[in-house]
Design a protein around this motif. Structure first.
Motif, PDB file in Angstrom:
ATOM      1  N   GLU A 103       0.834  -1.213   0.000  1.00  0.00           N
ATOM      2  CA  GLU A 103       0.000   0.000   0.000  1.00  0.00           C
ATOM      3  C   GLU A 103       0.861   1.252   0.000  1.00  0.00           C
ATOM      4  N   ARG A 104       1.940   1.251   0.839  1.00  0.00           N
ATOM      5  CA  ARG A 104       2.831   2.429   0.869  1.00  0.00           C
ATOM      6  C   ARG A 104       3.500   2.652  -0.491  1.00  0.00           C
ATOM      7  N   GLU A 107       0.927   4.082  -2.877  1.00  0.00           N
ATOM      8  CA  GLU A 107       0.699   5.502  -2.569  1.00  0.00           C
ATOM      9  C   GLU A 107       1.868   6.356  -3.063  1.00  0.00           C
ATOM     10  N   ARG A 110       1.695   6.582  -6.768  1.00  0.00           N
ATOM     11  CA  ARG A 110       0.607   7.476  -7.181  1.00  0.00           C
ATOM     12  C   ARG A 110       1.046   8.933  -7.053  1.00  0.00           C
ATOM     13  N   ARG A 111       1.722   9.249  -5.899  1.00  0.00           N
ATOM     14  CA  ARG A 111       2.203  10.614  -5.715  1.00  0.00           C
ATOM     15  C   ARG A 111       3.254  10.981  -6.778  1.00  0.00           C
TER      16      ARG A 111
END
Length: 120
Positions: A103-104, A107, A110-111
């Motif tokens: 998940e990290r 994320e 995505r950033r």
């Protein structure tokens, strides 16, 4: 002559001792005498009671051994279940850590993609 006299005295003493022994055995109670029968029955009752107590002790010892065996088996089963639960918990923890890392990373990616999209 003194030796002959001693020999005769000793021989007479031996004969007298044998007569006394024979008299003792003749006067001894016979096997069918009521006193002898009663004593024999009493001894047999004592032996039977002793054997009954021994059988009872053996039975109690066997029950105690079975109880200890069952207790040991229950402890072994509990220990195995606890070990299995700990192993499952460890697997679950590892899975959560891997999922959190994924998940990290998602994320972060995505950033990064959003930042790159802004730059264009």
């Amino acid at each position: 002559m003194k030796n002959l006299k001693e020999l005769n005295e000793r021989r007479a003493a031996a004969i007298e001792a044998k007569k006394l022994l024979l008299k003792k055995f003749e006067s001894a109670p016979k096997a069918d005498d009521p006193e002898v029968v009663a004593k024999r029955a009493e001894r047999e009752a004592i032996v039977a009671a002793r054997e009954a107590r021994k059988a009872d002790r053996d039975r109690l010892a066997k029950l105690e051994e079975e109880r200890k065996l069952a207790e040991t088996q229950a402890l072994a089963d509990a220990a195995a279940a606890e070990a299995e639960a700990l192993a499952a918990e460890a697997k679950n923890r590892i899975a959560r850590v891997v999922l959190d890392e994924a998940e990290r990373k998602a994320e972060r990616d995505r950033r990064y993609a959003a930042r790159k999209a802004k730059q264009r």
